[in-house]
Design a protein around this motif. Structure first.
Motif, PDB file in Angstrom:
ATOM      1  N   VAL A 161       0.823  -1.217   0.000  1.00  0.00           N
ATOM      2  CA  VAL A 161       0.000   0.000   0.000  1.00  0.00           C
ATOM      3  C   VAL A 161       0.854   1.263   0.000  1.00  0.00           C
ATOM      4  O   VAL A 161       0.312   2.368  -0.141  1.00  0.00           O
ATOM      5  N   THR A 162       2.169   1.130   0.148  1.00  0.00           N
ATOM      6  CA  THR A 162       3.039   2.312   0.085  1.00  0.00           C
ATOM      7  C   THR A 162       3.416   2.650  -1.355  1.00  0.00           C
ATOM      8  O   THR A 162       4.039   3.681  -1.599  1.00  0.00           O
ATOM      9  N   VAL A 163       3.060   1.786  -2.301  1.00  0.00           N
ATOM     10  CA  VAL A 163       3.366   2.035  -3.709  1.00  0.00           C
ATOM     11  C   VAL A 163       2.429   3.119  -4.236  1.00  0.00           C
ATOM     12  O   VAL A 163       1.215   3.063  -3.988  1.00  0.00           O
ATOM     13  N   PRO A 164       2.932   4.136  -4.951  1.00  0.00           N
ATOM     14  CA  PRO A 164       2.067   5.180  -5.493  1.00  0.00           C
ATOM     15  C   PRO A 164       0.947   4.576  -6.346  1.00  0.00           C
ATOM     16  O   PRO A 164       1.200   3.717  -7.198  1.00  0.00           O
ATOM     17  N   GLY A 165      -0.275   5.015  -6.077  1.00  0.00           N
ATOM     18  CA  GLY A 165      -1.424   4.531  -6.832  1.00  0.00           C
ATOM     19  C   GLY A 165      -2.176   3.400  -6.172  1.00  0.00           C
ATOM     20  O   GLY A 165      -3.318   3.104  -6.540  1.00  0.00           O
ATOM     21  N   VAL A 166      -1.560   2.754  -5.182  1.00  0.00           N
ATOM     22  CA  VAL A 166      -2.229   1.656  -4.477  1.00  0.00           C
ATOM     23  C   VAL A 166      -3.032   2.225  -3.309  1.00  0.00           C
ATOM     24  O   VAL A 166      -2.499   2.982  -2.495  1.00  0.00           O
ATOM     25  N   THR A 167      -4.298   1.871  -3.236  1.00  0.00           N
ATOM     26  CA  THR A 167      -5.193   2.388  -2.196  1.00  0.00           C
ATOM     27  C   THR A 167      -5.656   1.259  -1.277  1.00  0.00           C
ATOM     28  O   THR A 167      -5.427   0.073  -1.542  1.00  0.00           O
ATOM     29  N   GLN A 168      -6.347   1.644  -0.218  1.00  0.00           N
ATOM     30  CA  GLN A 168      -6.915   0.649   0.688  1.00  0.00           C
ATOM     31  C   GLN A 168      -7.966  -0.194  -0.023  1.00  0.00           C
ATOM     32  O   GLN A 168      -8.172  -1.360   0.318  1.00  0.00           O
ATOM     33  N   ALA A 169      -8.648   0.383  -1.004  1.00  0.00           N
ATOM     34  CA  ALA A 169      -9.625  -0.379  -1.788  1.00  0.00           C
ATOM     35  C   ALA A 169      -8.930  -1.484  -2.583  1.00  0.00           C
ATOM     36  O   ALA A 169      -9.444  -2.608  -2.695  1.00  0.00           O
ATOM     37  N   HIS A 170      -7.741  -1.189  -3.113  1.00  0.00           N
ATOM     38  CA  HIS A 170      -6.977  -2.213  -3.825  1.00  0.00           C
ATOM     39  C   HIS A 170      -6.551  -3.324  -2.857  1.00  0.00           C
ATOM     40  O   HIS A 170      -6.593  -4.509  -3.207  1.00  0.00           O
ATOM     41  N   TRP A 171      -6.123  -2.919  -1.674  1.00  0.00           N
ATOM     42  CA  TRP A 171      -5.723  -3.902  -0.673  1.00  0.00           C
ATOM     43  C   TRP A 171      -6.907  -4.790  -0.284  1.00  0.00           C
ATOM     44  O   TRP A 171      -6.765  -6.015  -0.136  1.00  0.00           O
ATOM     45  N   ALA A 172      -8.078  -4.180  -0.119  1.00  0.00           N
ATOM     46  CA  ALA A 172      -9.264  -4.960   0.236  1.00  0.00           C
ATOM     47  C   ALA A 172      -9.603  -5.973  -0.851  1.00  0.00           C
ATOM     48  O   ALA A 172     -10.067  -7.081  -0.566  1.00  0.00           O
TER      49      ALA A 172
END
Length: 309
Positions: free
Chosen positions: A175-186
């Motif tokens: 999630v520290t990668v630019p463009g990655v959000t909590q929604a992507h993690w979910a």
């Protein structure tokens, strides 16, 4: 009659009252100091007892870890094509307490570190089976992330890992990668891991659950092919990787790194261990690398000790 009594007796009534209050105040102050000292003594004693109890539980957990390392290879052999055998809890009575071992497959995931190209090796052939950004993009798309977005995120992830040259310790670093959000993690987090090497995870196709179908998509199968493959898995599991590919892919084995190392056994095993003594209970999570015998502990996390009531 003491001098104090004589002196007190010859004082006027008002002064005798003031002197008595001063004496009482001194007595109360000394009593407070005594109580504080006893409280600190009891607290220090409790800390010693807690420390001893914690050490006993952690020593028991360490002994249990040694036992787990000794039995994991024969247990894997027994499990064969039945991953449920591996996952059954194993209670072990030990030295006045007990240890409960629970094993699980820790390699049923996409190893983010497999996207990391060591510095100085860009464009050179790798000695290990490494995943490509397009493999990761397929997984993200299968997890529900729009294709163009998934492609951009996959390239950014590979660039970040290769730029630092260091392996991630936990998949949540994604999630520290630019463009990655909590929604992507979910959407995709449960499919990801950060194993301590740069190799594509050698996934055990007999332990994959339907929710993990995107891992097969990352290897090169279409989403429908991946779902049908898991739905059609033989009751006793596939006998080999070749057996799996013959049944699921009309085009043969895909060229991805993950497809080349897929198999019917799990290399990475997670151990969830609980050690209990009459005075304390401690939990330890261990990552085992079972590629060789004996297995090797490559990661460990201790959790807080619970003291007995």
């Amino acid at each position: 009659m003491t001098m104090a009594h004589v002196t007190m007796a010859h004082l006027p009534a008002r002064e005798r009252g003031a002197a008595l209050l001063a004496v009482l105040a001194m007595v109360m102050l000394l009593s407070g100091f005594a109580s504080l000292g006893l409280s600190r003594l009891r607290a220090a004693s409790d800390r010693v007892v807690s420390s001893e109890a914690r050490s006993e539980a952690q020593l028991l957990a360490s002994t249990g870890t040694t036992a787990a390392v000794a039995i994991i290879q024969p247990l894997k052999a027994r499990a064969g094509r039945r991953p449920d055998i591996l996952q059954a809890p194993i209670p072990l009575p030990m030295g006045g307490g007990r240890v409960i071992l629970r094993f699980s497959d820790a390699g049923a995931c996409f190893n983010l570190n497999s996207l990391s190209v060591p510095q100085g090796r860009s464009g050179m052939a790798s000695a290990v089976a490494q995943a490509r950004p397009q493999d990761f993009a397929r997984l993200l798309s299968a997890a529900g992330i729009p294709l163009l977005e998934a492609d951009a995120i996959a390239k950014s992830t590979a660039a970040r890992l290769s730029a630092t040259g260091q392996l991630w310790a936990d998949a949540s670093e994604w999630v520290t990668v630019p463009g990655v959000t909590q929604a992507h993690w979910a959407a995709a987090g449960q499919l990801l891991c950060a194993l301590p090497n740069r190799e594509a995870s050698a996934i055990n196709i007999n332990s994959l659950t339907p929710e993990k179908a995107p891992l097969l998509v990352a290897m090169g199968l279409g989403p429908d092919e991946a779902r049908r493959a898991l739905a059609g898995r033989p009751r006793e599991g596939w006998t080999s990787a070749n057996d799996f590919w013959q049944q699921t892919s009309s085009a043969g084995v895909p060229e991805s790194a993950g497809a080349q190392v897929v198999g019917t056994s799990s290399r990475w095993i997670a151990l969830d261990l609980v050690a209990e003594t009459p005075r304390a209970r401690v939990r330890r999570t261990v990552l085992l690398d079972t590629v060789r015998s004996p297995a090797r502990v490559v990661g460990s996390i201790w959790q807080a000790v619970e003291m007995a009531a």
